[in-house]
Motif scaffolding. Structure first.
Motif, mmCIF file in Angstrom:
data_model
loop_
_atom_site.group_PDB
_atom_site.id
_atom_site.type_symbol
_atom_site.label_atom_id
_atom_site.label_comp_id
_atom_site.label_asym_id
_atom_site.label_seq_id
_atom_site.Cartn_x
_atom_site.Cartn_y
_atom_site.Cartn_z
ATOM 1 N N UNK A 6 0.830 -1.209 0.000
ATOM 2 C CA UNK A 6 0.000 0.000 0.000
ATOM 3 C C UNK A 6 0.862 1.255 0.000
ATOM 4 N N UNK A 7 1.948 1.242 0.760
ATOM 5 C CA UNK A 7 2.840 2.406 0.798
ATOM 6 C C UNK A 7 3.518 2.595 -0.551
ATOM 7 N N UNK A 11 3.189 5.838 -3.163
ATOM 8 C CA UNK A 11 4.332 6.551 -3.722
ATOM 9 C C UNK A 11 4.296 6.591 -5.246
ATOM 10 N N UNK A 12 3.935 5.456 -5.864
ATOM 11 C CA UNK A 12 3.850 5.421 -7.324
ATOM 12 C C UNK A 12 2.690 6.266 -7.824
ATOM 13 N N UNK A 13 1.577 6.238 -7.115
ATOM 14 C CA UNK A 13 0.433 7.080 -7.487
ATOM 15 C C UNK A 13 0.839 8.545 -7.492
ATOM 16 N N UNK A 14 1.488 8.961 -6.439
ATOM 17 C CA UNK A 14 1.882 10.376 -6.324
ATOM 18 C C UNK A 14 2.864 10.773 -7.419
ATOM 19 N N UNK A 58 -1.501 -2.011 -9.242
ATOM 20 C CA UNK A 58 -2.953 -1.812 -9.372
ATOM 21 C C UNK A 58 -3.365 -2.116 -10.804
ATOM 22 N N UNK A 59 -4.536 -2.754 -10.965
ATOM 23 C CA UNK A 59 -5.018 -3.095 -12.287
ATOM 24 C C UNK A 59 -4.485 -4.436 -12.765
ATOM 25 N N UNK A 60 -4.741 -4.731 -14.048
ATOM 26 C CA UNK A 60 -4.342 -6.021 -14.623
ATOM 27 C C UNK A 60 -3.871 -5.815 -16.053
#
Length: 306
Positions: A6-7, A11-14, A58-60
Motif C-alpha cells: 500500500x505504501x 508513492x507510485x500514485x503520487x 494496481x489493475x491487470x
C-alpha cells in the motif's frame, strides 16, 4: 506485506500523477526505472521488449510472446527474460483506480557479477553453456516482500534528487540480488552467463536494434554471437521465437507504426525510413502483423482519443 504494498502504491500514485507523459510513462532519474499509469483499459500494444521485471501495484495486464500468454494483476511481478516481440494489453484500469506498475530493465553485467558470488543451488559443471531451448520468455510470480521493499526505497530516493547519483547503483544492485534469490532467479541467471546462448543472442539482437533499417547479413550476426550461421539461426529462434529476419521485420514495423502514430508520418515515408524499398510490401507485412493496413490501423488506434 499489505502495508508495504500500500505504501509503494501511494508513492507510485503520487509520482505518476505529476510525471506521466502522453503515452502513460513516467521516466525517472534512476537508470532503467520507469513507471506506467493508465486510467482506462488499452488496445493492443506492440513492442520488442528488453529483459525486465515489472511489478504491478494496481489493475491487470495481459502479455503475449510467441504462443505464450500470461495474465497478471496487483501483487504480481512479470519477468521478460529475453529480448522478444510482445503484444500487451491493459485489461483492468479505471480513473478512480488506474493501472499502475513499476518496471526495471535488467542489467546482465550486474547479474553476472552477482551470480559469481551466489552460486545456484544444485548447479552442475558446464550448466552456463546449455541452450535455452524450451524456456518460456515470460514468467509471472507473486511479488516478494524483499523486492517490494527495494522498490519502495527507490521511490523514496526520487524525493531526494541530490542523493540519486550516489545511491541508485546500490539499490539497483540490491533489486537484482533479491530477484536472483527469489522465484524469478533461475530465469534471470541465464542473462548473466557471458558465453551462454541467451547472452550471445543478446549481442546479435543489439546489432539488429542498432541497424534494423539496413540489410544485415546472417554471417555478421553469427560472428557477433560467436556461432556458425546454422547454429546461430537455431539458437536465435529458440531464444526469441523468431528467425533473425523476422525479428528485424518486427523492429521495422513497430518503429514504422510509432512514426505514424507519434510523429504523423505517412505510410510511405515511414516505410522508407525503416528500410523498406517497396510500399506495397510494407503494407502487406504491416497488415499481417497488426491486422489492418497502415492507414486504417493508425485511424483505429487514434479512435479512443477522438
Amino acid at each position: 506485506m499489505d502495508t508495504l504494498r500500500d505504501t509503494l502504491l501511494d508513492n507510485i500514485t503520487r509520482y505518476t500523477q505529476s510525471h506521466t507523459d502522453a503515452d502513460g510513462l513516467a521516466q525517472t532519474p534512476i537508470d532503467g526505472l520507469v513507471l506506467i499509469r493508465a486510467p482506462t483499459p488499452s488496445g493492443l500494444m506492440y513492442d520488442i521488449s528488453r529483459p525486465l521485471v515489472c511489478l504491478v501495484l494496481q489493475g491487470s495486464k495481459q502479455v503475449t510472446a510467441g504462443t505464450h500468454t500470461v495474465s497478471f494483476t496487483a501483487g504480481d511481478s512479470l519477468l521478460i527474460a529475453v529480448d522478444v516481440p510482445t503484444v500487451s494489453q491493459i485489461t483492468q484500469a479505471s480513473i478512480p483506480a488506474p493501472y499502475l506498475s513499476l518496471a526495471l530493465v535488467l542489467d546482465p553485467a550486474v547479474i553476472a557479477d552477482l551470480t559469481a558470488q551466489m552460486p545456484e543451488p544444485g548447479a552442475t559443471a558446464g550448466m552456463p553453456g546449455r541452450p535455452a531451448f524450451g524456456q518460456p520468455s515470460l514468467h509471472v510470480e507473486p511479488t516478494e516482500p524483499e523486492v517490494a521493499d527495494v522498490a519502495l526505497r527507490m521511490m523514496r530516493l526520487l524525493d531526494r534528487p541530490a542523493a540519486i547519483a550516489v545511491l541508485q547503483a546500490q539499490l539497483v544492485r540490491e533489486m537484482h540480488y533479491w530477484l536472483l534469490a527469489g522465484r524469478h532467479g533461475p530465469a534471470i541467471r541465464r542473462l548473466g552467463w557471458p558465453e551462454g546462448h541467451v547472452q550471445r543472442i543478446a549481442r546479435a539482437v543489439a546489432v539488429l536494434r542498432a541497424d534494423y533499417a539496413q540489410p544485415i547479413a546472417i554471417e555478421r550476426l553469427a560472428s557477433v554471437a560467436g556461432m556458425s550461421p546454422s547454429s546461430f539461426h537455431q539458437h536465435f529462434r529458440a531464444v526469441t521465437s523468431l528467425s533473425p529476419l523476422q525479428f528485424q521485420k518486427h523492429l521495422r514495423l513497430i518503429e514504422a507504426r510509432r512514426l505514424m502514430l507519434a510523429d504523423g508520418a505517412s505510410a510511405s515515408s515511414a516505410a522508407f525510413k525503416v528500410g523498406y524499398e517497396s510500399v506495397s510490401q510494407f503494407t502487406r507485412e504491416y497488415s499481417r502483423t497488426f491486422g489492418q493496413p497502415p492507414v486504417r490501423d493508425v485511424r483505429s488506434a487514434r479512435q479512443p482519443a477522438a
